[in-house]
Design a protein around this motif. Structure first.
Motif, PDB file in Angstrom:
ATOM      1  N   SER A 144     -27.625 -22.168 -25.700  1.00 19.09           N
ATOM      2  CA  SER A 144     -28.021 -22.062 -26.852  1.00 19.09           C
ATOM      3  C   SER A 144     -29.282 -22.405 -26.171  1.00 19.09           C
ATOM      4  O   SER A 144     -30.072 -23.055 -25.869  1.00 19.09           O
ATOM      5  CB  SER A 144     -27.499 -21.502 -27.296  1.00 19.09           C
ATOM      6  OG  SER A 144     -28.383 -21.581 -28.506  1.00 19.09           O
ATOM      7  N   TYR A 145     -28.657 -24.367 -26.059  1.00 19.73           N
ATOM      8  CA  TYR A 145     -29.245 -25.204 -25.949  1.00 19.73           C
ATOM      9  C   TYR A 145     -29.695 -25.102 -24.671  1.00 19.73           C
ATOM     10  O   TYR A 145     -31.122 -25.439 -24.937  1.00 19.73           O
ATOM     11  CB  TYR A 145     -28.448 -26.469 -25.487  1.00 19.73           C
ATOM     12  CG  TYR A 145     -28.850 -27.705 -25.182  1.00 19.73           C
ATOM     13  CD1 TYR A 145     -29.884 -28.728 -26.630  1.00 19.73           C
ATOM     14  CD2 TYR A 145     -28.876 -28.244 -24.215  1.00 19.73           C
ATOM     15  CE1 TYR A 145     -30.567 -29.658 -25.716  1.00 19.73           C
ATOM     16  CE2 TYR A 145     -30.015 -29.262 -23.053  1.00 19.73           C
ATOM     17  CZ  TYR A 145     -30.183 -30.186 -24.578  1.00 19.73           C
ATOM     18  OH  TYR A 145     -30.904 -30.803 -23.567  1.00 19.73           O
ATOM     19  N   VAL A 146     -29.819 -24.993 -23.622  1.00 21.63           N
ATOM     20  CA  VAL A 146     -30.595 -24.259 -22.096  1.00 21.63           C
ATOM     21  C   VAL A 146     -31.358 -23.785 -22.294  1.00 21.63           C
ATOM     22  O   VAL A 146     -32.703 -23.807 -21.971  1.00 21.63           O
ATOM     23  CB  VAL A 146     -29.500 -24.018 -21.093  1.00 21.63           C
ATOM     24  CG1 VAL A 146     -30.520 -23.837 -20.259  1.00 21.63           C
ATOM     25  CG2 VAL A 146     -28.636 -24.751 -20.776  1.00 21.63           C
ATOM     26  N   LEU A 147     -30.913 -22.535 -23.168  1.00 21.77           N
ATOM     27  CA  LEU A 147     -32.102 -21.354 -23.065  1.00 21.77           C
ATOM     28  C   LEU A 147     -32.853 -22.146 -24.287  1.00 21.77           C
ATOM     29  O   LEU A 147     -34.179 -21.681 -24.659  1.00 21.77           O
ATOM     30  CB  LEU A 147     -31.604 -20.472 -23.976  1.00 21.77           C
ATOM     31  CG  LEU A 147     -30.896 -19.698 -23.052  1.00 21.77           C
ATOM     32  CD1 LEU A 147     -30.551 -18.225 -23.796  1.00 21.77           C
ATOM     33  CD2 LEU A 147     -31.797 -19.122 -22.035  1.00 21.77           C
ATOM     34  N   LYS A 148     -33.095 -23.060 -25.257  1.00 17.11           N
ATOM     35  CA  LYS A 148     -34.267 -23.735 -25.686  1.00 17.11           C
ATOM     36  C   LYS A 148     -34.784 -24.982 -25.449  1.00 17.11           C
ATOM     37  O   LYS A 148     -35.866 -25.084 -26.185  1.00 17.11           O
ATOM     38  CB  LYS A 148     -33.529 -24.129 -27.786  1.00 17.11           C
ATOM     39  CG  LYS A 148     -32.691 -22.979 -28.539  1.00 17.11           C
ATOM     40  CD  LYS A 148     -32.578 -23.096 -29.785  1.00 17.11           C
ATOM     41  CE  LYS A 148     -32.287 -21.655 -30.345  1.00 17.11           C
ATOM     42  NZ  LYS A 148     -30.657 -22.323 -31.693  1.00 17.11           N
ATOM     43  N   HIS A 149     -34.198 -25.420 -24.823  1.00 11.58           N
ATOM     44  CA  HIS A 149     -34.400 -27.100 -24.335  1.00 11.58           C
ATOM     45  C   HIS A 149     -34.642 -26.875 -23.432  1.00 11.58           C
ATOM     46  O   HIS A 149     -35.610 -28.495 -22.868  1.00 11.58           O
ATOM     47  CB  HIS A 149     -33.701 -27.502 -25.056  1.00 11.58           C
ATOM     48  CG  HIS A 149     -33.647 -27.777 -26.271  1.00 11.58           C
ATOM     49  ND1 HIS A 149     -34.539 -28.185 -27.491  1.00 11.58           N
ATOM     50  CD2 HIS A 149     -32.776 -27.246 -27.653  1.00 11.58           C
ATOM     51  CE1 HIS A 149     -34.149 -28.143 -29.075  1.00 11.58           C
ATOM     52  NE2 HIS A 149     -33.098 -27.566 -28.814  1.00 11.58           N
ATOM     53  N   GLY A 150     -34.928 -26.051 -22.536  1.00 11.35           N
ATOM     54  CA  GLY A 150     -34.510 -26.393 -20.589  1.00 11.35           C
ATOM     55  C   GLY A 150     -35.808 -25.446 -19.760  1.00 11.35           C
ATOM     56  O   GLY A 150     -35.400 -24.457 -20.490  1.00 11.35           O
TER      57      GLY A 150
END
Length: 469
Positions: free
Chosen positions: A31-37
């Protein structure tokens, strides 16, 4: 229960380290990668030699792929710095490493590496924690999982960073202890292919780490110490469970701690290489580094404990070298990441350039900058005792420890006392640091002083302070 420490999550296997928790944390990372990367760049996934590491890595990879994030999965156990190198070299969105580093055999865990190829910064870890609390588990068009070799490109990179022909020409002999960890076979491959004399132990795969914890400190390096003396080596190098930390042994079999390693490397960089940049050290590291920086006019920055703080500074400014007490040392011009294998090669490089065995290099430091000795005790105590000790250490009325008055206190990370103690030979200013673990019923006590006897005395007084209010 998933609690983040100084570098990711660690837990007891089958207790908190289980496949459900691996899935949960992998979901938060996805979820972090999808939102911020840039999720299209994919995520690198690697693992060490611990029990369940390959299976946990496969599970993490599947969660990421189910979220629509392509995965390149290591096809064999791989050092953590090799995962970080792959993230940067392949321009991935991040990296996941299944490891609990130097912990005993019955622990495992996960680390997340940011897109710049280093330990995730505190801000990134906080964002992942928020996704974890939200029980994030994103779904998308299933992406591919490709198994690839992540070791050989990394080996080539560290061999270019160090001067291997010079090391070979110096004709020193080295002992290597991989501590059954993810660095197994790599230094021996490098030394063997460059005609460098060496002997090695603990290269085989054994997730029980028989007789040791895979941490390159005493007493776990006892076999390496004996090997160095028996085989008449000029130095011995040990790497921890995921090969991002280094420990060393001098030619006489004496242990060379991470503080002296850092100091040897720093002096070489400033005197011989003259590379630019500031120097970063963690709050619990030797103040010999301060003296070296003062001589060469370099700015020294002190940071909280954990390489993520060093990596954070490497993103903000030009950092020559940064390191911590546990043997993690890194260089901005290579990667904002600690690397036990690279530092083993660089120690050999210093020896070759100076024409001296490791013990002589350490002795030279002690002569020039004054005697500095260091010790640490890990106190496994009840949570109430731990918190009580920290509160008493912080209290203004605590102005003495054992035989010594407290001159001043600092609280960057834990509570540090500077003590009114002897400094023979312009030796180290005596200090002791009390630092409570945020994830375990553990309090670590660190001390530095101008003699081994004084270090032992200060540590004993510190332990008594903790256990007997």
């Amino acid at each position: 229960m998933i609690k983040f420490g100084t570098d990711g999550w660690r837990a007891l296997i089958a207790d908190d380290f289980n496949f459900d928790n691996v899935r949960s944390l992998a979901g938060a990372i996805a979820s972090y990668v999808l939102k911020h990367g840039d999720s299209k760049r994919g995520v690198i996934v690697g693992y060490d030699t611990r029990f369940l590491s390959p299976a946990a890595a496969r599970i993490a990879a599947e969660v990421l792929a189910d979220a629509g994030i392509p995965v390149r999965l290591a096809n064999d156990f791989t050092p953590t710095p090799a995962i970080s190198y792959a993230v940067k070299n392949l321009q991935a969105a991040g990296g996941v490493m299944i490891t609990s580093s130097h912990n005993p055999w019955n622990w495992n865990g996960m680390k997340f590496k940011a897109q710049f190829g280093g330990s995730a910064t505190p801000a990134i870890m906080q964002a992942i924690e928020e996704e974890l609390r939200a029980t994030a588990m994103p779904r998308g068009a299933k992406a591919a999982i490709d198994e690839i070799d992540l070791k050989q490109s990394y080996i080539a990179a560290i061999c270019q960073f160090a001067d291997l022909p010079l090391i070979a020409k110096a004709n020193f002999k080295f002992a290597v202890d991989s501590m059954y960890g993810a660095g197994s076979g790599l230094l021996t491959q490098i030394f063997g292919s460059h005609g460098i004399q060496h002997t090695a132990i603990h290269q085989e795969l054994n997730p029980l780490f028989p007789g040791i914890n895979p941490e390159p400190i005493q007493p776990h390096v006892a076999e390496l110490q004996a090997l160095v003396v028996r085989e008449k080596c000029h130095a011995g190098f040990a790497t921890d469970g995921d090969a991002d930390r280094v420990g060393a042994v001098a030619e006489d079999g004496s242990f060379v701690d991470a503080h002296k390693i850092f100091a040897v490397l720093l002096r070489w960089l400033l005197e011989r290489k003259k590379w630019p940049g500031d120097v970063v050290r963690a709050f619990n590291t030797t103040r010999m580094l301060d003296r070296i920086c003062a001589k060469y006019g370099r700015k020294l920055i002190e940071c909280p404990i954990g390489f993520k703080y060093v990596a954070d500074l490497m993103m903000e400014r030009d950092i020559l070298i940064g390191g911590e007490e546990s043997g993690g040392i890194g260089y901005s011009r290579f990667l904002p990441e600690r690397d036990g294998l690279l530092n083993s090669l660089l120690l050999a490089n210093v020896m070759a350039e100076e024409g001296k065995p490791l013990g002589q290099l350490v002795a030279d430091l002690q002569t020039e900058y004054g005697p500095h000795y260091y010790g640490r005790r890990d106190l496994h105590i009840a949570e109430g005792v731990k918190q009580g000790a920290i509160q008493r250490a912080q209290a203004a009325e605590t102005r003495r420890l054992g035989n010594h008055a407290v001159l001043r206190k600092e609280n960057l990370d834990g509570i540090k006392f500077f003590l009114d103690a002897p400094t023979p030979g312009n030796g180290a200013e005596a200090w002791i640091l009390f630092r409570a673990s945020g994830t375990e019923p553990l309090l670590r006590v660190y001390a530095e002083a101008a003699s081994p006897a004084l270090v032992d005395e200060i540590l004993a007084s510190g332990e008594n302070f903790v256990k007997h209010p």
